[in-house]
Design a protein around this motif. Structure first.
Motif, PDB file in Angstrom:
ATOM      1  N   PHE A  59       0.948  -1.190  -0.146  1.00 20.30           N
ATOM      2  CA  PHE A  59      -0.182   0.234  -0.030  1.00 20.30           C
ATOM      3  C   PHE A  59       0.887   1.259   0.099  1.00 20.30           C
ATOM      4  CE2 PHE A  59      -2.556   3.242   2.073  1.00 20.30           C
ATOM      5  CZ  PHE A  59      -3.619   3.078   1.516  1.00 20.30           C
ATOM      6  N   ILE A  60       1.984   1.226   0.915  1.00 17.69           N
ATOM      7  CA  ILE A  60       2.865   2.393   0.891  1.00 17.69           C
ATOM      8  C   ILE A  60       3.652   2.587  -0.250  1.00 17.69           C
ATOM      9  CG2 ILE A  60       4.902   3.152   1.989  1.00 17.69           C
ATOM     10  CD1 ILE A  60       3.839   2.108   4.647  1.00 17.69           C
ATOM     11  N   HIS A  61       4.017   1.359  -1.032  1.00 17.37           N
ATOM     12  CA  HIS A  61       4.591   1.333  -2.318  1.00 17.37           C
ATOM     13  C   HIS A  61       3.669   2.087  -3.595  1.00 17.37           C
ATOM     14  CE1 HIS A  61       8.654  -0.259  -2.358  1.00 17.37           C
ATOM     15  NE2 HIS A  61       7.969  -1.525  -1.669  1.00 17.37           N
ATOM     16  N   ALA A  62       2.537   1.905  -3.189  1.00 17.85           N
ATOM     17  CA  ALA A  62       1.355   2.687  -4.162  1.00 17.85           C
ATOM     18  C   ALA A  62       1.454   3.967  -4.103  1.00 17.85           C
ATOM     19  CB  ALA A  62       0.034   1.805  -3.994  1.00 17.85           C
ATOM     20  N   VAL A  63       1.252   4.284  -2.924  1.00 20.35           N
ATOM     21  CA  VAL A  63       1.389   5.777  -2.395  1.00 20.35           C
ATOM     22  C   VAL A  63       2.611   6.575  -2.980  1.00 20.35           C
ATOM     23  CG1 VAL A  63       1.490   7.423  -0.496  1.00 20.35           C
ATOM     24  CG2 VAL A  63       0.016   5.467  -0.443  1.00 20.35           C
TER      25      VAL A  63
END
Length: 107
Positions: A59-63
């Motif tokens: 999720f953080i990678h996506a952000v």
């Protein structure tokens, strides 16, 4: 609670899938985020606590990818990174209450 199969960040909808084997460039991974296809792939062979950690990691990678922080600028301080990241992370979690609820659930 089963982790959400999709989430949205800044209007970009990501689909989350699970697989027995996740690999990139010959390296076995626990998860993988591909912003171009707006997809996340998660390995099925991890326990619930680790699965939440991997989900949040991707999720953080996506952000980071969506706010163009895939490659961190040289000299970026911890404080600068947190200042850039905290508003979008907060907004992203508020916009995805099922993701936030699943991440906060105890294994």
């Amino acid at each position: 609670m089963k982790p959400p199969s999709k989430f949205s960040i800044l209007g970009q909808r990501f689909t989350v899938r699970h697989a027995a084997h996740v690999e990139e460039d010959g390296v076995e991974l626990l998860g993988w985020c591909h912003s171009d296809t707006q997809s996340v792939l998660l390995a099925t062979h991890v326990g619930p606590g680790k699965a939440r950690e991997v989900y949040f990691h991707e999720f953080i990678h996506a952000v980071l990818n969506l706010v163009d922080l895939n490659e961190l600028p040289k000299g970026l301080t911890n404080e600068q990174l947190v200042s850039r990241l905290s508003p979008i992370l907060l907004y992203s979690l508020q916009s995805n209450p099922r993701v936030a609820a699943d991440l906060l659930e105890k294994p």
